[in-house]
Design a protein around this motif. Structure first.
Motif, short mmCIF file in Angstrom:
data_model
loop_
_atom_site.label_atom_id
_atom_site.label_comp_id
_atom_site.label_asym_id
_atom_site.label_seq_id
_atom_site.Cartn_x
_atom_site.Cartn_y
_atom_site.Cartn_z
N ALA A 1 -12.67 -15.22 35.44
CA ALA A 1 -13.82 -16.07 35.10
C ALA A 1 -14.77 -15.34 34.16
O ALA A 1 -15.28 -15.94 33.19
CB ALA A 1 -14.56 -16.49 36.37
N LEU B 1 -12.85 -23.24 33.05
CA LEU B 1 -13.90 -22.58 33.84
C LEU B 1 -14.53 -23.56 34.82
O LEU B 1 -14.80 -23.21 35.97
CB LEU B 1 -15.00 -22.04 32.92
N SER B 2 -14.77 -24.78 34.39
CA SER B 2 -15.38 -25.79 35.26
C SER B 2 -14.47 -26.08 36.46
O SER B 2 -14.96 -26.29 37.58
CB SER B 2 -15.63 -27.09 34.49
N LYS C 1 -14.90 -23.13 39.06
CA LYS C 1 -16.22 -22.64 39.43
C LYS C 1 -16.46 -22.65 40.94
O LYS C 1 -17.27 -21.86 41.43
CB LYS C 1 -17.32 -23.40 38.69
N ARG D 1 -20.91 -18.78 39.20
CA ARG D 1 -21.05 -20.24 39.24
C ARG D 1 -22.30 -20.66 38.46
O ARG D 1 -22.27 -21.62 37.69
CB ARG D 1 -21.13 -20.73 40.68
N ILE E 1 -21.58 -20.40 34.76
CA ILE E 1 -20.72 -21.50 34.31
C ILE E 1 -21.55 -22.78 34.19
O ILE E 1 -21.41 -23.52 33.20
CB ILE E 1 -19.53 -21.69 35.27
N GLU E 2 -22.40 -23.04 35.15
CA GLU E 2 -23.25 -24.24 35.09
C GLU E 2 -24.21 -24.18 33.92
O GLU E 2 -24.51 -25.21 33.29
CB GLU E 2 -24.00 -24.42 36.42
N GLU F 1 -22.14 -25.13 30.99
CA GLU F 1 -21.88 -26.57 31.01
C GLU F 1 -23.10 -27.35 30.50
O GLU F 1 -22.93 -28.34 29.78
CB GLU F 1 -21.56 -27.02 32.45
#
Length: 140
Positions: free
Chosen positions: A89, A115-116, A119, A127, A130-131, A134
Motif C-alpha cells: 500500500a 488502493l481503494s 484500504k 487508510r 488513501i482517503e 481519493e
C-alpha cells in the motif's frame, strides 16, 4: 421294635455324619474362589479404566499443544501478510503521488482503484492517506 427303629435311625445318622466328615472340602473353597476372581476382575477393570483415562488425558494435552502451535503459526503468517499489505500500500501511494506529479492522471487512477479496494486491509494511518488521495480525485 421301637428299639430297632431307633437304633436304625441312630446308625443311619451316624453313617451319614461320618460320610460327610470324610468328604473333601474343595467345594466350599471353590465356592469362595469366585469372589476373589470377581475382585481381581474388578481391580483389572479399574486399572484398565485408569489407563484409558491417562491415555485420553495425554491425547488431550497433545491436541491442545498442537492447536496452540497452529494458532501461533497462523498469527505469525497473518502478521507477515499484514506487513506485506502495508508495504504494498505504501508503494502504491507513492506511485499515485508520482503519477500525479508527472501529470499521468489515468495511471494514477488505475493504481488508486487498487488502493481503494485494499484500504480496509491496512492500518488507520494508511487508510487516512488513501482517503485523502481519493478526495483529491473526487475534486478533480
Amino acid at each position: 421294635m421301637k428299639r430297632h427303629v431307633l437304633s436304625a435311625v441312630i446308625v443311619s445318622c451316624t453313617a451319614i455324619w461320618l460320610g460327610a466328615c470324610g468328604q473333601d472340602q474343595a467345594p466350599v473353597e471353590e465356592a469362595a474362589a469366585p469372589p476373589e476372581e470377581k475382585a481381581t476382575m474388578f481391580d483389572q477393570a479399574v486399572e484398565t479404566t485408569k489407563d484409558a483415562s491417562d491415555r485420553v488425558g495425554a491425547a488431550a494435552t497433545a491436541a491442545k499443544d498442537a492447536a496452540a502451535e497452529a494458532a501461533a503459526s497462523a498469527m505469525e503468517q497473518a502478521g507477515v501478510v499484514r506487513d506485506r499489505t502495508e508495504t504494498q500500500a505504501k508503494e502504491m501511494i507513492e506511485q499515485v503521488k508520482n503519477f500525479l506529479a508527472e501529470d499521468k492522471e489515468e495511471m494514477a487512477r488505475e493504481v488508486m482503484d487498487k488502493l481503494s479496494a485494499m484500504k480496509d486491509s491496512v492500518s488507520d494511518t494508511l487508510r487516512a492517506e488513501i482517503e485523502r488521495l481519493e478526495a483529491m480525485f473526487s475534486d478533480a
